[in-house]
Design a protein around this motif. Structure first.
Motif, PDB file in Angstrom:
ATOM      1  N   HIS A   1     -14.212 -56.064  13.178  1.00 38.29           N
ATOM      2  CA  HIS A   1     -12.548 -55.292  13.284  1.00 38.29           C
ATOM      3  C   HIS A   1     -11.480 -55.125  12.434  1.00 38.29           C
ATOM      4  N   LEU A   2     -11.381 -56.451  12.234  1.00 35.53           N
ATOM      5  CA  LEU A   2     -10.015 -57.095  11.074  1.00 35.53           C
ATOM      6  C   LEU A   2     -10.204 -55.904   9.847  1.00 35.53           C
ATOM      7  N   VAL A   3     -11.681 -57.167   8.706  1.00 33.70           N
ATOM      8  CA  VAL A   3     -11.511 -55.697   8.202  1.00 33.70           C
ATOM      9  C   VAL A   3     -11.984 -54.263   7.831  1.00 33.70           C
ATOM     10  N   MET A   4     -12.733 -54.112   9.170  1.00 30.97           N
ATOM     11  CA  MET A   4     -13.222 -52.156   9.173  1.00 30.97           C
ATOM     12  C   MET A   4     -11.364 -51.384   9.261  1.00 30.97           C
ATOM     13  N   GLY A   5     -10.700 -52.344   9.617  1.00 30.88           N
ATOM     14  CA  GLY A   5      -9.643 -51.918  10.129  1.00 30.88           C
ATOM     15  C   GLY A   5      -8.595 -51.409   8.868  1.00 30.88           C
ATOM     16  N   VAL A   6      -8.159 -52.816   7.798  1.00 30.86           N
ATOM     17  CA  VAL A   6      -8.024 -52.568   6.627  1.00 30.86           C
ATOM     18  C   VAL A   6      -8.194 -51.378   5.944  1.00 30.86           C
ATOM     19  N   GLU A   7      -9.671 -51.447   5.616  1.00 32.14           N
ATOM     20  CA  GLU A   7     -10.365 -50.194   4.551  1.00 32.14           C
ATOM     21  C   GLU A   7     -10.219 -48.870   5.482  1.00 32.14           C
ATOM     22  N   LEU A   8      -9.862 -48.448   6.595  1.00 32.79           N
ATOM     23  CA  LEU A   8      -9.498 -47.515   7.192  1.00 32.79           C
ATOM     24  C   LEU A   8      -7.649 -46.838   7.339  1.00 32.79           C
ATOM     25  N   LEU A   9      -7.138 -48.154   7.433  1.00 36.51           N
ATOM     26  CA  LEU A   9      -5.980 -47.513   6.990  1.00 36.51           C
ATOM     27  C   LEU A   9      -5.928 -47.571   5.332  1.00 36.51           C
ATOM     28  N   ARG A  10      -6.628 -48.049   3.940  1.00 37.54           N
ATOM     29  CA  ARG A  10      -6.539 -47.648   2.783  1.00 37.54           C
ATOM     30  C   ARG A  10      -6.392 -46.573   2.859  1.00 37.54           C
ATOM     31  N   GLU A  11      -8.063 -46.008   3.496  1.00 30.61           N
ATOM     32  CA  GLU A  11      -8.502 -44.228   3.157  1.00 30.61           C
ATOM     33  C   GLU A  11      -7.472 -43.662   3.927  1.00 30.61           C
ATOM     34  N   LYS A  12      -6.528 -44.024   4.849  1.00 31.05           N
ATOM     35  CA  LYS A  12      -5.778 -43.210   5.357  1.00 31.05           C
ATOM     36  C   LYS A  12      -4.324 -43.089   4.770  1.00 31.05           C
ATOM     37  N   VAL A  13      -4.565 -43.653   3.909  1.00 26.84           N
ATOM     38  CA  VAL A  13      -3.316 -44.146   3.213  1.00 26.84           C
ATOM     39  C   VAL A  13      -3.182 -43.147   1.814  1.00 26.84           C
ATOM     40  N   LEU A  14      -4.649 -43.563   1.325  1.00 29.51           N
ATOM     41  CA  LEU A  14      -4.876 -42.614   0.268  1.00 29.51           C
ATOM     42  C   LEU A  14      -4.697 -40.945   0.684  1.00 29.51           C
ATOM     43  N   ARG A  15      -5.016 -40.733   1.805  1.00 27.66           N
ATOM     44  CA  ARG A  15      -5.241 -39.535   2.169  1.00 27.66           C
ATOM     45  C   ARG A  15      -3.927 -38.749   2.272  1.00 27.66           C
ATOM     46  N   THR A  16      -3.167 -39.885   2.733  1.00 27.51           N
ATOM     47  CA  THR A  16      -1.272 -39.068   3.166  1.00 27.51           C
ATOM     48  C   THR A  16      -0.820 -39.013   1.743  1.00 27.51           C
ATOM     49  N   VAL A  17      -0.724 -39.822   1.019  1.00 25.43           N
ATOM     50  CA  VAL A  17      -0.582 -39.291  -0.815  1.00 25.43           C
ATOM     51  C   VAL A  17      -0.753 -37.989  -0.973  1.00 25.43           C
ATOM     52  N   GLU A  18      -2.175 -38.022  -0.805  1.00 26.58           N
ATOM     53  CA  GLU A  18      -2.382 -36.423  -1.374  1.00 26.58           C
ATOM     54  C   GLU A  18      -1.980 -35.280  -0.460  1.00 26.58           C
ATOM     55  N   LEU A  19      -2.342 -35.344   1.045  1.00 26.89           N
ATOM     56  CA  LEU A  19      -0.718 -34.883   1.947  1.00 26.89           C
ATOM     57  C   LEU A  19       0.181 -34.654   1.033  1.00 26.89           C
ATOM     58  N   THR A  20       0.988 -35.829   1.106  1.00 27.81           N
ATOM     59  CA  THR A  20       2.685 -35.639   0.670  1.00 27.81           C
ATOM     60  C   THR A  20       3.155 -35.267  -0.578  1.00 27.81           C
ATOM     61  N   GLY A  21       1.706 -35.847  -1.474  1.00 31.14           N
ATOM     62  CA  GLY A  21       2.611 -35.821  -3.234  1.00 31.14           C
ATOM     63  C   GLY A  21       3.698 -36.706  -3.236  1.00 31.14           C
ATOM     64  N   GLU A  22       3.823 -37.753  -2.131  1.00 32.16           N
ATOM     65  CA  GLU A  22       4.456 -39.040  -2.580  1.00 32.16           C
ATOM     66  C   GLU A  22       3.527 -40.444  -2.399  1.00 32.16           C
ATOM     67  N   SER A  23       4.068 -41.151  -3.026  1.00 31.62           N
ATOM     68  CA  SER A  23       3.308 -42.482  -3.423  1.00 31.62           C
ATOM     69  C   SER A  23       3.980 -43.222  -1.641  1.00 31.62           C
ATOM     70  N   PHE A  24       2.772 -44.562  -1.097  1.00 36.16           N
ATOM     71  CA  PHE A  24       2.940 -45.132  -0.038  1.00 36.16           C
ATOM     72  C   PHE A  24       3.901 -46.441  -0.386  1.00 36.16           C
ATOM     73  N   PRO A  25       4.959 -46.382   0.017  1.00 29.10           N
ATOM     74  CA  PRO A  25       5.652 -48.188  -0.681  1.00 29.10           C
ATOM     75  C   PRO A  25       4.262 -49.437  -0.989  1.00 29.10           C
ATOM     76  N   PRO A  26       4.312 -49.476  -1.458  1.00 27.85           N
ATOM     77  CA  PRO A  26       3.223 -50.932  -1.732  1.00 27.85           C
ATOM     78  C   PRO A  26       3.896 -51.597  -0.478  1.00 27.85           C
ATOM     79  N   GLU A  27       5.064 -52.457  -0.342  1.00 29.28           N
ATOM     80  CA  GLU A  27       5.244 -53.540   0.461  1.00 29.28           C
ATOM     81  C   GLU A  27       4.888 -52.824   2.263  1.00 29.28           C
ATOM     82  N   LEU A  28       5.512 -51.861   2.302  1.00 31.26           N
ATOM     83  CA  LEU A  28       4.368 -51.313   3.533  1.00 31.26           C
ATOM     84  C   LEU A  28       4.153 -51.349   3.596  1.00 31.26           C
TER      85      LEU A  28
END
Length: 332
Positions: free
Chosen positions: A220-247
Motif C-alpha cells: 500500500h505504500l507504493v500503491m498510495g504514491v501511485e494513486l497520489l500521482r494520478e490525482k495530482v495530474l487530475r488536479t492540474v487538469e481541473l484547475t489549470g495550475e501546476s502542483f508545487p513540486p516540493e509539496l
C-alpha cells in the motif's frame, strides 16, 4: 432461532452455526495425521477452529470467503478460545445474510465521512484543497475508502475501519496542532488522509479480508504514491495550475515513511516535521486500538490479565474482575 455470534461464545459451549471462512490451512500433527486449522468469522469477530482427521478432498471443498455450517464445542487453549469441530458443511452463499459475517465499524460511516469532508475542505492551501476534492468527487474511490478495513487482523480490521482510523487521526491532529505552530497544518491533515490510501486496493474486503495480488506484490505504500500521482495530474487538469513540486515531494515522503522504521516496512525514515507527527499519531491510534481490543475480547473473564500476546511481547492488565477502574482512592 437467532444466530449466536463469536462474541457470545464461551468455554464449553456447543456450536451449531454458520460462519465465514477467513483462513484455512491443512496441517499434519506429529503422527502425520492431517487436520484442518480454520479461522471462522462473523461480524463480531473471529475464532480459531480445528477439525481432526481431515482429508485433502475435504480441504479442497472450500476456500476462504466461503461459508460453512459447523458443529463442535468450544474450549480455551493457551489462553484463546477455539472450536473443536466434529462436522462441517459448505453452504451456498445465497442461504446466508452477508451482513452477519463481515465485521463493521461501530461508528456511523456517514457521520465519519461528513467529518472527514468538514476538516479537509476547510484547509486554506488551495493546492491541497483541490487535491483532496479530486479524491472526494471520485465516487468509486469514496465507495472503497468508506468500506475498506485498515488491516486484515490488526488494528481497525473491519469494514469502515480505514475511514474510522483516518478520521480519528484528523480529530487528534485538529485538537493538538495549536500546540505545534511549526507544523504545517494543511500538509499534516492531507498526509493523514493519504497515508493508508493504497489500502483500498491492497486489500480485498467484499467477503473474507485478504490481500489482493497487487497488494502482495507491491504494497500500500507504493500503491498510495501511485494513486497520489494520478490525482495530482487530475488536479492540474481541473484547475489549470501546476502542483508545487516540493509539496508533492513532501506528501510522497509522508506516505512512504509513516511506518517509522525500516523493520516495520518503511523504505524511508520520517525526515520532515509533518512526517514525524504522522508516524507517531498513526502509531498511537493503532496501538491504543489493538491493546484495547485484546483487553476487551479476552475470553478469560475471571483473570486480571490477558494471556501473553506474542505479537505485543507482553500480557495486558485488565484490572481486578468485577471492579471498575473508576479512580476511587477513598481508601488512601
Amino acid at each position: 432461532m437467532s444466530r449466536r455470534y463469536v462474541n457470545q461464545l464461551s468455554h464449553g459451549d456447543s456450536v451449531d452455526e454458520a460462519f465465514l471462512v477467513a483462513d484455512k490451512q491443512l496441517r499434519a500433527n506429529r503422527q502425520g495425521n492431517l487436520y484442518l486449522q480454520i479461522e471462522l468469522r462473523d461480524k463480531t469477530g473471529s475464532v480459531g477452529a480445528r477439525l481432526w482427521n481431515a482429508t485433502e478432498d475435504l480441504a479442497r471443498s472450500f476456500e476462504p470467503g466461503d461459508f460453512l455450517r459447523v458443529r463442535g464445542k468450544t474450549q480455551i487453549f493457551q489462553g484463546s478460545l477455539q472450536v473443536i469441530l466434529t462436522h462441517i458443511d459448505v453452504l451456498d452463499a445465497g442461504r446466508v445474510e452477508p451482513e452477519d459475517f463481515l465485521p463493521q465499524s461501530s461508528q456511523n460511516v456517514s457521520k465519519l465521512f461528513a467529518r472527514l469532508r468538514e476538516l479537509l475542505l476547510a484547509m486554506s492551501n488551495p493546492h491541497l484543497r483541490a487535491l483532496v476534492e479530486c479524491f472526494l468527487i471520485d465516487d468509486e474511490f469514496v465507495a472503497k475508502f468508506t468500506s475498506a478495513p485498515a488491516g486484515i487482523k490488526n488494528h481497525h480490521a473491519y469494514q469502515g475501519g480505514l475511514l474510522e482510523h483516518v478520521v480519528t487521526l484528523l480529530n487528534v491532529a485538529d485538537r493538538i496542532l495549536d500546540l505545534y505552530p511549526e507544523i504545517d497544518r494543511d500538509l499534516l491533515l492531507t498526509g493523514i488522509f493519504l497515508h493508508d490510501v493504497g489500502k483500498i486496493d491492497e486489500l480485498s474486503y467484499d467477503r473474507a479480508f485478504a490481500y489482493t495480488d497487487e497488494g502482495q506484490l507491491v504494497g500500500h505504500l507504493v500503491m498510495g504514491v501511485e494513486l497520489l500521482r494520478e490525482k495530482v495530474l487530475r488536479t492540474v487538469e481541473l484547475t489549470g495550475e501546476s502542483f508545487p513540486p516540493e509539496l508533492l515531494l513532501r506528501l510522497k515522503h509522508m506516505i512512504v515513511s509513516h511506518h517509522g522504521a525500516y523493520e516495520y516496512g518503511s523504505p524511508k525514515l520520517p525526515m520532515t516535521l509533518e512526517a514525524v507527527a504522522l508516524h507517531y499519531l498513526d502509531n498511537l491510534d493503532a496501538k491504543i486500538h489493538t491493546f484495547g481490543r485484546e483487553i476487551r475480547d479476552d475470553p478469560s473473564r475471571d483473570s486480571s490479565w490477558t494471556p501473553f500476546q506474542q505479537s505485543l511481547g507482553r500480557r495486558l492488565f485488565k484490572g481486578t474482575p468485577g471492579q471498575a477502574a473508576d479512580g476511587d482512592t477513598s481508601d488512601f
